[in-house]
Design a protein around this motif. Structure first.
Motif, PDB file in Angstrom:
ATOM      1  N   ALA A  68       0.843  -1.204   0.000  1.00  0.00           N
ATOM      2  CA  ALA A  68       0.000   0.000   0.000  1.00  0.00           C
ATOM      3  C   ALA A  68       0.876   1.250   0.000  1.00  0.00           C
ATOM      4  N   ASN A  69       2.010   1.209   0.713  1.00  0.00           N
ATOM      5  CA  ASN A  69       2.937   2.347   0.710  1.00  0.00           C
ATOM      6  C   ASN A  69       3.521   2.595  -0.672  1.00  0.00           C
ATOM      7  N   TYR A  70       3.651   1.540  -1.468  1.00  0.00           N
ATOM      8  CA  TYR A  70       4.121   1.671  -2.849  1.00  0.00           C
ATOM      9  C   TYR A  70       2.977   2.021  -3.811  1.00  0.00           C
ATOM     10  N   THR A 129      -4.693  -1.416  -6.928  1.00  0.00           N
ATOM     11  CA  THR A 129      -4.796  -0.113  -7.600  1.00  0.00           C
ATOM     12  C   THR A 129      -4.468  -0.276  -9.084  1.00  0.00           C
ATOM     13  N   ASP A 130      -4.633   0.797  -9.834  1.00  0.00           N
ATOM     14  CA  ASP A 130      -4.220   0.775 -11.244  1.00  0.00           C
ATOM     15  C   ASP A 130      -2.717   0.529 -11.347  1.00  0.00           C
ATOM     16  N   GLU A 131      -1.961   1.128 -10.419  1.00  0.00           N
ATOM     17  CA  GLU A 131      -0.511   0.903 -10.403  1.00  0.00           C
ATOM     18  C   GLU A 131      -0.197  -0.560 -10.106  1.00  0.00           C
ATOM     19  N   GLY A 132      -0.963  -1.165  -9.213  1.00  0.00           N
ATOM     20  CA  GLY A 132      -0.767  -2.579  -8.898  1.00  0.00           C
ATOM     21  C   GLY A 132      -1.019  -3.477 -10.098  1.00  0.00           C
ATOM     22  N   THR A 133      -2.069  -3.168 -10.830  1.00  0.00           N
ATOM     23  CA  THR A 133      -2.366  -3.927 -12.052  1.00  0.00           C
ATOM     24  C   THR A 133      -1.247  -3.744 -13.069  1.00  0.00           C
ATOM     25  N   ALA A 134      -0.796  -2.506 -13.242  1.00  0.00           N
ATOM     26  CA  ALA A 134       0.289  -2.228 -14.191  1.00  0.00           C
ATOM     27  C   ALA A 134       1.574  -2.922 -13.751  1.00  0.00           C
ATOM     28  N   ASP A 179       7.084   0.445 -12.349  1.00  0.00           N
ATOM     29  CA  ASP A 179       8.224   0.208 -11.467  1.00  0.00           C
ATOM     30  C   ASP A 179       7.850   0.743 -10.087  1.00  0.00           C
ATOM     31  N   ALA A 180       7.540  -0.153  -9.168  1.00  0.00           N
ATOM     32  CA  ALA A 180       7.060   0.254  -7.846  1.00  0.00           C
ATOM     33  C   ALA A 180       8.128   1.000  -7.058  1.00  0.00           C
ATOM     34  N   GLU A 181       9.365   0.581  -7.157  1.00  0.00           N
ATOM     35  CA  GLU A 181      10.424   1.224  -6.380  1.00  0.00           C
ATOM     36  C   GLU A 181      10.711   2.639  -6.884  1.00  0.00           C
ATOM     37  N   ALA A 182      10.593   2.841  -8.193  1.00  0.00           N
ATOM     38  CA  ALA A 182      10.799   4.181  -8.759  1.00  0.00           C
ATOM     39  C   ALA A 182       9.510   5.002  -8.695  1.00  0.00           C
ATOM     40  N   GLY A 183       8.371   4.317  -8.536  1.00  0.00           N
ATOM     41  CA  GLY A 183       7.098   5.008  -8.474  1.00  0.00           C
ATOM     42  C   GLY A 183       6.676   5.615  -9.797  1.00  0.00           C
TER      43      GLY A 183
END
Length: 97
Positions: free
Chosen positions: A44-46, A60-65, A72-76
């Motif tokens: 969730a923090n990512y 989230t949409d980011e999670g799906t992507a 890139d979760a670490e780069a956000g």
């Protein structure tokens, strides 16, 4: 990100929403419920999951992507398609002085 993070995200996607207990009960993530809870919070923090009430999380949409290799979760940030980048004109990639 860990191997368990990917599996947790995949399970949340498959079941639509997940809590530490729901994920533990699948038997597919072989770590403690407390560890699952910590990883859900970290995801969730990512911005890969959205926390709802009572410890339930949704993708989230980011999670799906991320699961599709487009984030890139670490780069956000979303990952740019290399083919698209390769065919850009130099004027589209350089910044003005």
């Amino acid at each position: 990100m860990t191997l368990w993070d990917d599996r947790i995200l995949e399970l949340v996607r498959e079941i639509g929403a997940g809590s530490p207990k729901m994920i533990e009960d699948t038997g597919l993530v072989r770590v403690s419920r407390q560890h699952i809870s910590r990883r859900l919070n970290r995801l969730a923090n990512y911005d890969l999951l959205t926390p709802l009430s009572n410890g339930i999380y949704t993708l989230t949409d980011e999670g799906t992507a991320y699961l599709q290799g487009d984030y890139d979760a670490e780069a956000g940030e979303f990952v740019e398609d290399m083919d698209e980048k390769k065919w850009r004109l130099p004027s589209e990639t350089s910044s003005p002085l």
